[in-house]
Design an enzyme around this catalytic site. Structure first.
Site, PDB file in Angstrom:
ATOM      1  N   HIS A 257      -9.273  -0.631   1.602  1.00 43.46           N
ATOM      2  CA  HIS A 257      -8.940  -2.063   1.657  1.00 43.46           C
ATOM      3  C   HIS A 257      -8.854  -2.496   3.107  1.00 43.46           C
ATOM      4  O   HIS A 257      -8.163  -1.858   3.900  1.00 43.46           O
ATOM      5  CB  HIS A 257      -7.577  -2.331   1.020  1.00 43.46           C
ATOM      6  CG  HIS A 257      -7.404  -1.770  -0.345  1.00 43.46           C
ATOM      7  ND1 HIS A 257      -6.625  -0.661  -0.607  1.00 43.46           N
ATOM      8  CD2 HIS A 257      -7.914  -2.157  -1.536  1.00 43.46           C
ATOM      9  CE1 HIS A 257      -6.658  -0.397  -1.901  1.00 43.46           C
ATOM     10  NE2 HIS A 257      -7.428  -1.281  -2.497  1.00 43.46           N
TER      11      HIS A 257
ATOM     12  N   ASP B 256      -5.987  -6.291  -6.424  1.00 47.05           N
ATOM     13  CA  ASP B 256      -5.574  -5.264  -7.379  1.00 47.05           C
ATOM     14  C   ASP B 256      -5.546  -5.792  -8.807  1.00 47.05           C
ATOM     15  O   ASP B 256      -5.692  -5.024  -9.755  1.00 47.05           O
ATOM     16  CB  ASP B 256      -4.156  -4.767  -7.043  1.00 47.05           C
ATOM     17  CG  ASP B 256      -4.159  -3.795  -5.885  1.00 47.05           C
ATOM     18  OD1 ASP B 256      -5.232  -3.233  -5.595  1.00 47.05           O
ATOM     19  OD2 ASP B 256      -3.087  -3.591  -5.275  1.00 47.05           O
TER      20      ASP B 256
ATOM     21  N   GLN C 184       0.831  -1.204   0.000  1.00 49.51           N
ATOM     22  CA  GLN C 184       0.000   0.000   0.000  1.00 49.51           C
ATOM     23  C   GLN C 184       0.863   1.250   0.000  1.00 49.51           C
ATOM     24  O   GLN C 184       0.641   2.187  -0.771  1.00 49.51           O
ATOM     25  CB  GLN C 184      -0.912  -0.004   1.235  1.00 49.51           C
ATOM     26  CG  GLN C 184      -1.954   1.090   1.219  1.00 49.51           C
ATOM     27  CD  GLN C 184      -2.909   0.924   0.066  1.00 49.51           C
ATOM     28  OE1 GLN C 184      -3.275  -0.176  -0.313  1.00 49.51           O
ATOM     29  NE2 GLN C 184      -3.276   2.032  -0.541  1.00 49.51           N
TER      30      GLN C 184
ATOM     31  N   HIS D 224     -51.750  19.668 -11.549  1.00 47.03           N
ATOM     32  CA  HIS D 224     -51.483  18.266 -11.239  1.00 47.03           C
ATOM     33  C   HIS D 224     -52.800  17.568 -10.881  1.00 47.03           C
ATOM     34  O   HIS D 224     -53.112  16.490 -11.386  1.00 47.03           O
ATOM     35  CB  HIS D 224     -50.515  18.140 -10.049  1.00 47.03           C
ATOM     36  CG  HIS D 224     -49.076  18.333 -10.413  1.00 47.03           C
ATOM     37  ND1 HIS D 224     -48.587  19.497 -10.959  1.00 47.03           N
ATOM     38  CD2 HIS D 224     -48.007  17.494 -10.306  1.00 47.03           C
ATOM     39  CE1 HIS D 224     -47.285  19.361 -11.169  1.00 47.03           C
ATOM     40  NE2 HIS D 224     -46.902  18.162 -10.773  1.00 47.03           N
TER      41      HIS D 224
ATOM     42  N   HIS E 234       2.477   2.927  -3.182  1.00 45.10           N
ATOM     43  CA  HIS E 234       1.656   3.635  -4.185  1.00 45.10           C
ATOM     44  C   HIS E 234       2.061   5.091  -4.289  1.00 45.10           C
ATOM     45  O   HIS E 234       2.403   5.589  -5.350  1.00 45.10           O
ATOM     46  CB  HIS E 234       0.172   3.549  -3.834  1.00 45.10           C
ATOM     47  CG  HIS E 234      -0.500   2.405  -4.489  1.00 45.10           C
ATOM     48  ND1 HIS E 234      -0.627   2.305  -5.846  1.00 45.10           N
ATOM     49  CD2 HIS E 234      -1.077   1.296  -3.985  1.00 45.10           C
ATOM     50  CE1 HIS E 234      -1.261   1.188  -6.152  1.00 45.10           C
ATOM     51  NE2 HIS E 234      -1.541   0.544  -5.042  1.00 45.10           N
TER      52      HIS E 234
END
Lengths: 432, 432
Positions: B328, B361, B259, B420, B262
């Site tokens: 995650h 992933d 992680q 209406h 990234h």
């Protein structure tokens, strides 16, 4: 006189495209003002709400209190017309029954190589419901926004509604109670959106904000998007009627006017293969207009944005309707189902002469919060799915990891993400 | 050293809340620049695309052409590592199989009083897929965005990807072909978003734009929202691992680093009831970090935003995880299923020691486009539902209108919408 278009006209494609491209609403640039209000509410909380309500709604919330009390709601109910209350109750029940069918199912399964996959749906913890004040405070809108949230299982539903000059519509409060709204606060505008997004001493923050509002409310919702979820930003409303010679022109005229009375930027379009019906509807609109309480609004809408389109064959109405992607589509023909099946883009379809769009506004059971201004090309009406979210579930054992792990390692390395690759490889190494 | 929190600490609630509130990304204010680019693309079309690509990507599209040719794509495939291509193909098949289960079912039914109601799903006509250039051009993201659109039945899928300095990643083009992308254009930035929203001579407009991008792309997507649909705006990514003493500390460390690599604003958190595991994971992270190619990025992320939280009982991890609402969530404990069942807010849950997040992933089959930055409180990962929209269907006959029409009339009048009410009443009057 309303615009009359003929599909046989050599310039028709351009004229029709121009009709759709006409901007029906002036978008006010209020973003700068809204940014200031939001920052102030975030910083000063209740105090800011009291100040803005004093300035914009001319009410003193330091005396009245920000939260509407159960006693006020009980008192409001006694002020309501019993017939209207009973109608609201019927509407609530029908909306609830229809939306209950929209609850998504969880899924968990094992695929051919033994990987477990799943999708699990859970409701949002809390939702804020914006309700406009004044003449646009529609009790039916309270039901349409609140009931799907409650069907989804949302535990806390907080409603904000401005109280201009100290007045709250009794039927709006009654609708809130009927729909199971948990908290009602007498604040509106960008400050109410800020309170729901960031929280104040009195108003706990929510996970998502829904409901219509003016340009300030819309700009505030856009700005807090990300901190909280928001629903779509509603634009001017429209109806498109596809009708053949079997339709009753008076009924169609009534439906076109029901749309037009909403506001001057509403749009009503008739597409027909029968020039006589076109004439009859045009005359009926003029006749019915004269006795309407909101005739000025309806007349302006019909004059500025209304249109009657004559096509050679009723099937030719389908691609034109898809170009409009109308919020409301009525199909009133001898054999409507093939047309219904062929339509690709519409918020809601009302089939046959006995399904006026107004039924869908109130008691049909389906939602009246629908995609406007051509957004039915990519958006749906409000429903239970707007109040739940999906969690993916994945489970591998050692065998499955051996089967698909090498591909994950190859892709991790191909993307230059070595730690991704190693997090898989380390588990495939018997010594790891 | 990474932050170590103990739930037994009297200040824990505040420390933990502060950890979550830390802004991990500086949001650049590029809105003004983006507004100008969008207006220019809308006005000048292809010419504007050529100008901006020259300025920002240093490529001359008047020579290269805006559209990537089938020959280029075929040539790109021959440049790809066969192992990576095979892995992509496996990923595509698994993503397709899982997403096929997400296709919603149409419904049409008749209720107790004979009203016909329905919900019909139709795919969007066209979707634009934004793919970042440079190092963030991930072929797996092309699959994750494109495959669900194709499963939904979207006929036209147009991909835009900037070609800085004339380079396009071969594996990205291969992924586009594998996923069934119909058109590829070598443009990026706000100008590409503008082209997809408004159309140019070469690029036809789409109904919705999805895919990640930088601050300019995100601002452009926010601005064109309404003209087209957009997906969520992705924020910095995060993983939360819940583990007990049965877990392998090296495996957890590898996942935290996957992680962290990234980008420096990613966040990795471990929650455990075992202080020894906490120590072992911390040491393993340091050990594994030293040999990672992206160790500078991963180390910065782990140092600035990483955390290890020790709780007394593993069940206490659940409310903390829900407070994070992680993109995650890995649950690696002796008995994970009760914890899985108790979790309310997470983008995806990875169960057991043999399901590293990196499997999700790439090749798990579920989508890796997931709600970031606490938005799992109200948002779902990308899926087939993002590429379809629902049309409501309503049909009454005379009998049904008699049954529920009076309530619609009452509500129309209560809301001051007489037209209406009349559109219903006119059909109930035998002379109408």
């Amino acid at each position: 006189m309303v615009a009359r278009l003929s599909a046989a006209d050599p310039n028709f494609a351009k004229t029709f495209a121009d009709l759709l491209a006409t901007k029906r609403e002036v978008s006010e640039d209020v973003d700068h003002v809204v940014a200031g209000i939001l920052a102030d509410v975030r910083k000063r909380g209740d105090e800011a709400l009291i100040d803005y309500s004093h300035r914009f709604d001319r009410v003193d919330l330091s005396i009245l209190g920000i939260r509407v009390t159960p006693e006020e709601i009980a008192a409001a109910k006694t002020e309501c017309d019993p017939e209207a209350l009973a109608a609201l109750s019927l509407a609530r029940d029908r909306i609830e029954a229809h939306h209950a069918k929209q609850l998504p199912r969880d899924e968990r399964y094992v695929d051919l190589i033994g990987v477990e996959l799943g999708s699990r749906w859970t409701p949002l913890d809390s939702v804020g419901l914006y309700v406009p004040g004044g003449t646009a405070a529609y009790p039916s809108s309270v039901l349409m926004n609140a009931v799907p949230a409650k069907v989804a299982g949302v535990k806390r539903l907080a409603m904000v509604v401005p109280q201009p000059e100290g007045k709250l519509a009794p039927l709006v409060l009654a609708a809130a109670e009927l729909a199971g709204v948990d908290e009602v606060f007498r604040v509106g505008g960008a400050q109410a959106v800020g309170a729901l997004a960031y929280g104040t001493e009195t108003i706990a923050p929510v996970a998502k904000i829904v409901g219509p509002g003016n340009a300030y409310v819309a700009a505030a919702k856009r700005r807090v998007f990300g901190t909280v979820g928001i629903d779509m930003i509603a634009g001017p409303s429209e109806v498109l009627v596809i009708a053949d010679g079997t339709a009753n022109p008076d009924w169609i005229a009534a439906d076109l006017l029901a749309q037009a009375e909403h506001d001057a930027s509403a749009q009503s379009i008739l597409i027909t293969d029968d020039p006589d019906l076109a004439d009859a509807v045009e005359q009926a609109v003029e006749r019915q207009l004269s006795t309407l309480p909101r005739k000025d609004i309806a007349a302006a809408s019909w004059r500025d944005y209304g249109a009657i389109v004559v096509v050679k064959d009723i099937a030719a109405a389908v691609p034109l309707s898809d170009q409009v992607a109308p919020e409301h589509l009525e199909i009133i023909t001898a054999d409507p189902e093939p047309l219904v099946a062929a339509i690709r883009h519409a918020g809601a379809i009302f089939i046959g002469g006995h399904t006026p769009e107004a039924i869908g506004d109130y008691v049909g059971g389906s939602n009246h919060v629908l995609p406007t201004a051509r957004t039915a090309r990519f958006a749906s009406g409000l429903g239970v799915l707007d109040f739940v979210k999906r969690t993916s579930i994945l489970r591998c054992g050692p065998e499955q990891l051996r089967a698909i792990g090498p591909a994950a390692i190859a892709l991790g390395r191909a993307e230059g993400l070595e730690a991704h690759a190693r997090s898989v490889a380390i588990r495939m190494n018997p010594g790891g």
